[in-house]
Design an enzyme around this catalytic site. Structure first.
Site, PDB file in Angstrom:
ATOM      1  N   THR A 293      28.679 -17.805 -25.713  1.00 21.45           N
ATOM      2  CA  THR A 293      29.474 -16.840 -24.936  1.00 21.45           C
ATOM      3  C   THR A 293      30.711 -17.491 -24.315  1.00 21.45           C
ATOM      4  O   THR A 293      30.714 -18.700 -24.064  1.00 21.45           O
ATOM      5  CB  THR A 293      28.601 -16.237 -23.808  1.00 21.45           C
ATOM      6  N   ASP A 294      31.705 -16.663 -24.018  1.00 26.42           N
ATOM      7  CA  ASP A 294      32.898 -17.155 -23.305  1.00 26.42           C
ATOM      8  C   ASP A 294      32.548 -17.659 -21.908  1.00 26.42           C
ATOM      9  O   ASP A 294      33.304 -18.424 -21.304  1.00 26.42           O
ATOM     10  CB  ASP A 294      33.968 -16.055 -23.207  1.00 26.42           C
ATOM     11  N   GLU A 295      31.387 -17.202 -21.387  1.00 29.23           N
ATOM     12  CA  GLU A 295      31.047 -17.536 -20.002  1.00 29.23           C
ATOM     13  C   GLU A 295      30.781 -19.026 -19.797  1.00 29.23           C
ATOM     14  O   GLU A 295      30.763 -19.500 -18.669  1.00 29.23           O
ATOM     15  CB  GLU A 295      29.859 -16.684 -19.536  1.00 29.23           C
TER      16      GLU A 295
ATOM     17  N   LYS B 270      23.340 -20.865 -21.123  1.00 28.27           N
ATOM     18  CA  LYS B 270      24.000 -20.779 -22.434  1.00 28.27           C
ATOM     19  C   LYS B 270      24.767 -22.083 -22.716  1.00 28.27           C
ATOM     20  O   LYS B 270      24.792 -22.565 -23.856  1.00 28.27           O
ATOM     21  CB  LYS B 270      24.952 -19.585 -22.485  1.00 28.27           C
TER      22      LYS B 270
ATOM     23  N   TYR C 252      22.964 -17.726 -15.792  1.00 23.50           N
ATOM     24  CA  TYR C 252      23.034 -17.281 -17.195  1.00 23.50           C
ATOM     25  C   TYR C 252      23.990 -18.182 -17.972  1.00 23.50           C
ATOM     26  O   TYR C 252      23.643 -18.733 -19.022  1.00 23.50           O
ATOM     27  CB  TYR C 252      23.501 -15.822 -17.280  1.00 23.50           C
TER      28      TYR C 252
HETATM   29  P1  NAD Z   1      20.509  -8.101 -25.316  1.00 24.33           P
HETATM   30  O1  NAD Z   1      20.056  -8.462 -23.935  1.00 24.33           O
HETATM   31  O2  NAD Z   1      20.924  -6.699 -25.592  1.00 24.33           O
HETATM   32  O3  NAD Z   1      19.344  -8.446 -26.372  1.00 24.33           O
HETATM   33  C1  NAD Z   1      18.652  -9.652 -26.332  1.00 24.33           C
HETATM   34  C2  NAD Z   1      17.530  -9.575 -27.364  1.00 24.33           C
HETATM   35  O4  NAD Z   1      16.828 -10.840 -27.348  1.00 24.33           O
HETATM   36  C3  NAD Z   1      16.498  -8.489 -27.047  1.00 24.33           C
HETATM   37  O5  NAD Z   1      16.150  -7.813 -28.228  1.00 24.33           O
HETATM   38  C4  NAD Z   1      15.309  -9.270 -26.510  1.00 24.33           C
HETATM   39  O6  NAD Z   1      14.051  -8.643 -26.730  1.00 24.33           O
HETATM   40  C5  NAD Z   1      15.432 -10.576 -27.280  1.00 24.33           C
HETATM   41  N1  NAD Z   1      14.770 -11.695 -26.598  1.00 24.33           N
HETATM   42  C6  NAD Z   1      14.894 -12.046 -25.300  1.00 24.33           C
HETATM   43  N2  NAD Z   1      14.101 -13.109 -25.040  1.00 24.33           N
HETATM   44  C7  NAD Z   1      13.490 -13.432 -26.199  1.00 24.33           C
HETATM   45  C8  NAD Z   1      12.566 -14.437 -26.580  1.00 24.33           C
HETATM   46  N3  NAD Z   1      12.083 -15.328 -25.681  1.00 24.33           N
HETATM   47  N4  NAD Z   1      12.175 -14.511 -27.877  1.00 24.33           N
HETATM   48  C9  NAD Z   1      12.643 -13.606 -28.792  1.00 24.33           C
HETATM   49  N5  NAD Z   1      13.497 -12.623 -28.484  1.00 24.33           N
HETATM   50  C10 NAD Z   1      13.909 -12.535 -27.203  1.00 24.33           C
HETATM   51  O7  NAD Z   1      21.650  -9.140 -25.660  1.00 24.33           O
HETATM   52  P2  NAD Z   1      23.033  -8.944 -26.455  1.00 24.33           P
HETATM   53  O8  NAD Z   1      24.018  -8.380 -25.525  1.00 24.33           O
HETATM   54  O9  NAD Z   1      22.742  -8.293 -27.745  1.00 24.33           O
HETATM   55  O10 NAD Z   1      23.433 -10.471 -26.700  1.00 24.33           O
HETATM   56  C11 NAD Z   1      23.006 -11.171 -27.875  1.00 24.33           C
HETATM   57  C12 NAD Z   1      23.568 -12.586 -27.824  1.00 24.33           C
HETATM   58  O11 NAD Z   1      24.985 -12.544 -27.718  1.00 24.33           O
HETATM   59  C13 NAD Z   1      23.070 -13.399 -26.629  1.00 24.33           C
HETATM   60  O12 NAD Z   1      22.832 -14.715 -27.064  1.00 24.33           O
HETATM   61  C14 NAD Z   1      24.234 -13.355 -25.648  1.00 24.33           C
HETATM   62  O13 NAD Z   1      24.257 -14.508 -24.820  1.00 24.33           O
HETATM   63  C15 NAD Z   1      25.414 -13.323 -26.602  1.00 24.33           C
HETATM   64  N6  NAD Z   1      26.635 -12.677 -26.088  1.00 24.33           N
HETATM   65  C16 NAD Z   1      26.603 -11.377 -25.676  1.00 24.33           C
HETATM   66  C17 NAD Z   1      27.769 -10.779 -25.232  1.00 24.33           C
HETATM   67  C18 NAD Z   1      27.787  -9.339 -24.787  1.00 24.33           C
HETATM   68  O14 NAD Z   1      28.824  -8.868 -24.297  1.00 24.33           O
HETATM   69  N7  NAD Z   1      26.729  -8.570 -24.968  1.00 24.33           N
HETATM   70  C19 NAD Z   1      28.975 -11.499 -25.197  1.00 24.33           C
HETATM   71  C20 NAD Z   1      28.972 -12.841 -25.638  1.00 24.33           C
HETATM   72  C21 NAD Z   1      27.790 -13.403 -26.079  1.00 24.33           C
HETATM   73  P1  TYD Z   2      28.679  -7.136 -17.317  1.00 21.67           P
HETATM   74  O1  TYD Z   2      28.678  -5.984 -18.253  1.00 21.67           O
HETATM   75  O2  TYD Z   2      27.449  -7.405 -16.491  1.00 21.67           O
HETATM   76  O3  TYD Z   2      29.111  -8.421 -18.173  1.00 21.67           O
HETATM   77  P2  TYD Z   2      29.483  -9.925 -17.673  1.00 21.67           P
HETATM   78  O4  TYD Z   2      29.084 -10.092 -16.251  1.00 21.67           O
HETATM   79  O5  TYD Z   2      28.644 -10.751 -18.603  1.00 21.67           O
HETATM   80  O6  TYD Z   2      30.953 -10.052 -17.907  1.00 21.67           O
HETATM   81  O7  TYD Z   2      29.891  -6.950 -16.300  1.00 21.67           O
HETATM   82  C1  TYD Z   2      31.218  -6.835 -16.750  1.00 21.67           C
HETATM   83  C2  TYD Z   2      32.107  -6.820 -15.540  1.00 21.67           C
HETATM   84  O8  TYD Z   2      31.837  -5.631 -14.782  1.00 21.67           O
HETATM   85  C3  TYD Z   2      31.857  -7.975 -14.573  1.00 21.67           C
HETATM   86  O9  TYD Z   2      33.108  -8.364 -13.995  1.00 21.67           O
HETATM   87  C4  TYD Z   2      30.974  -7.377 -13.512  1.00 21.67           C
HETATM   88  C5  TYD Z   2      31.441  -5.936 -13.456  1.00 21.67           C
HETATM   89  N1  TYD Z   2      30.419  -4.950 -13.066  1.00 21.67           N
HETATM   90  C6  TYD Z   2      30.699  -4.029 -12.030  1.00 21.67           C
HETATM   91  O10 TYD Z   2      31.775  -4.048 -11.414  1.00 21.67           O
HETATM   92  N2  TYD Z   2      29.706  -3.118 -11.714  1.00 21.67           N
HETATM   93  C7  TYD Z   2      28.515  -3.085 -12.342  1.00 21.67           C
HETATM   94  O11 TYD Z   2      27.657  -2.242 -12.001  1.00 21.67           O
HETATM   95  C8  TYD Z   2      28.267  -4.022 -13.409  1.00 21.67           C
HETATM   96  C9  TYD Z   2      26.943  -4.016 -14.158  1.00 21.67           C
HETATM   97  C10 TYD Z   2      29.254  -4.927 -13.723  1.00 21.67           C
END
Ligand code: NAD
Ligand code: TYD
Length: 345
Positions: free
Chosen positions: A124-126, A153, A149
């Protein structure tokens, strides 16, 4: 090519599996997922009958279960499984360390033992922390995570890089910005705001709402993951971004306009502790090497997401009530074993 996807029942994972089944006919997909609160097999109900898909219920941090799954033999691994919500990591970081750090170690160790040809680690970018105004981080920027978190990562990234360096595991790390799109769990900002606005409930904006994120449509990101699997250079880290950070308020105002709802629904609430002000990535390396670029504009992708949420009210309701969790019990029984896929018939 046999590919193991972890976390395939989550938001990005389910969109990825749908895309791979539709657009990569040479791939056979195994989805390994623990089905935490974020895992929802209903996300895949329309494609779960494919003969190129099967599901295994297992925990990535359970080395014995993962070893059994790897006996099937895989050419590639797409490792997405993670605990992903920053706010939850502020409440309790322990599951983040177990899944994101230990789980990644278990997965990359299994990939090493089995000589997997490609291991794409979804980061992730984080991991870079907050970017200064007008700057964007490239892959050489320092790792400086702010939340538990992000720290989990970042730790996983370092482990993966250690396996690249020491054992020559052909791993690729993708660091992507915030995704949005269908099937995103309604705890994340965009689906939460859409769901609340649809019901005329207040939209909780943390702090002043001027934090910036660089949103990418999940389908664009899934195409990036497929490109990395096919043609990414082993050992490389790639940033993936849309290249246009925008403030949370800007996003929320666009959403409200698309929904035809008033800005008076916005409620400023207490800020998230340690809240990163701005995420911004330079993705030139990935774009140039892989020839990838996002297909959807933000406005178009957001409008499609609003429409998806509007016409999938039952999915949202089942997420909120927890009813989606009974899907597994209804269709699968043997935990930890390789199961025949569920057929819609
Ligand atoms: P999500 O929370 O929607 O889904 C996570 C999935 O992982 C779920 O299906 C959950 O059941 C499974 N999981 C959790 N713990 C587990 C374990 N111990 N064993 C097996 N499965 C397990 O997440 P997402 O938003 O789809 O993100 C997927 C990946 O992308 C993650 O690695 C996250 O860090 C990365 N990512 C997400 C975003 C975003 O904006 N959503 C951005 C950058 C990176
Ligand atoms: P989020 O979707 O939790 O992603 P991330 O924290 O991984 O970037 O949040 C996106 C942005 O929105 C973040 O700056 C936090 C903000 N946010 C709110 O302002 N209100 C909310 O209820 C949530 C869930 C997030």
């Amino acid at each position: 090519m046999k590919v193991l996807v972890t976390g395939g029942a989550g938001f990005i994972g389910s969109n990825l599996i749908r895309l791979l089944l539709a657009e990569a006919p040479d791939l056979e997909i195994t989805n390994l997922d623990e089905l935490t609160y974020a895992g929802n097999l209903e996300n895949l109900a329309d494609v779960a009958g494919s003969p190129r898909y099967r599901f295994v219920h297992a925990d990535v941090a359970d080395a014995a279960a993962v070893a059994r799954v790897f006996e099937a033999g895989f050419d590639g691994v797409l490792h997405l499984a993670a605990e992903t919500h920053v706010d939850r990591s502020l409440e309790d970081a322990a599951p983040f360390l177990r899944t994101n750090v230990l789980g990644t170690q278990v997965m990359i160790e299994a990939a090493r033992r089995h000589g997997v040809a490609r291991f794409v680690h979804i980061s992730t970018d984080e991991v870079y922390g907050s970017a200064p105004p007008d700057a964007s981080f490239d892959e050489t920027a320092a790792i400086c995570p702010s939340s538990p978190y992000a720290a989990s990562k970042a730790s996983a990234d370092l482990l993966v890089l250690s396996y690249v360096h020491t054992f020559r595991v052909p791993a690729i790390i993708l660091r992507c910005t915030n995704n949005y799109g269908p099937y995103q769990f309604p705890e994340k900002m965009i689906p939460l705001m859409i769901a609340n606005a649809l019901e005329d409930r207040p939209l909780p904006v943390y702090g002043d709402g001027l934090q910036a994120r660089d949103w990418i449509h999940v389908e664009d990101y899934c195409r990036a993951i497929l490109a990395a699997l096919r043609a990414g250079r082993p050992g490389q880290v790639y940033n993936v971004s849309a290249g246009r950070p925008r403030t949370n308020l800007e996003v929320i105002r666009t959403l409200l306009a698309q929904l035809g709802k008033p800005e008076s629904l916005i409620r400023f609430v207490e800020d998230r502790p340690g809240h990163d002000r701005r995420y911004a990535l330079d993705s030139a390396k990935f774009r140039e090497e892989l020839g990838w670029q996002p297909r959807r504009s933000f406005e178009e992708g957001l409008a499609a997401t609003v429409e998806w949420n509007r016409s999938n009210a039952a999915w949202l309701e089942r997420c909120r009530s927890g009813a989606y969790r009974s899907f597994y019990e209804r269709h699968y029984t043997n935990r930890g074993e390789t199961l025949a896929h569920w057929r819609t018939s």
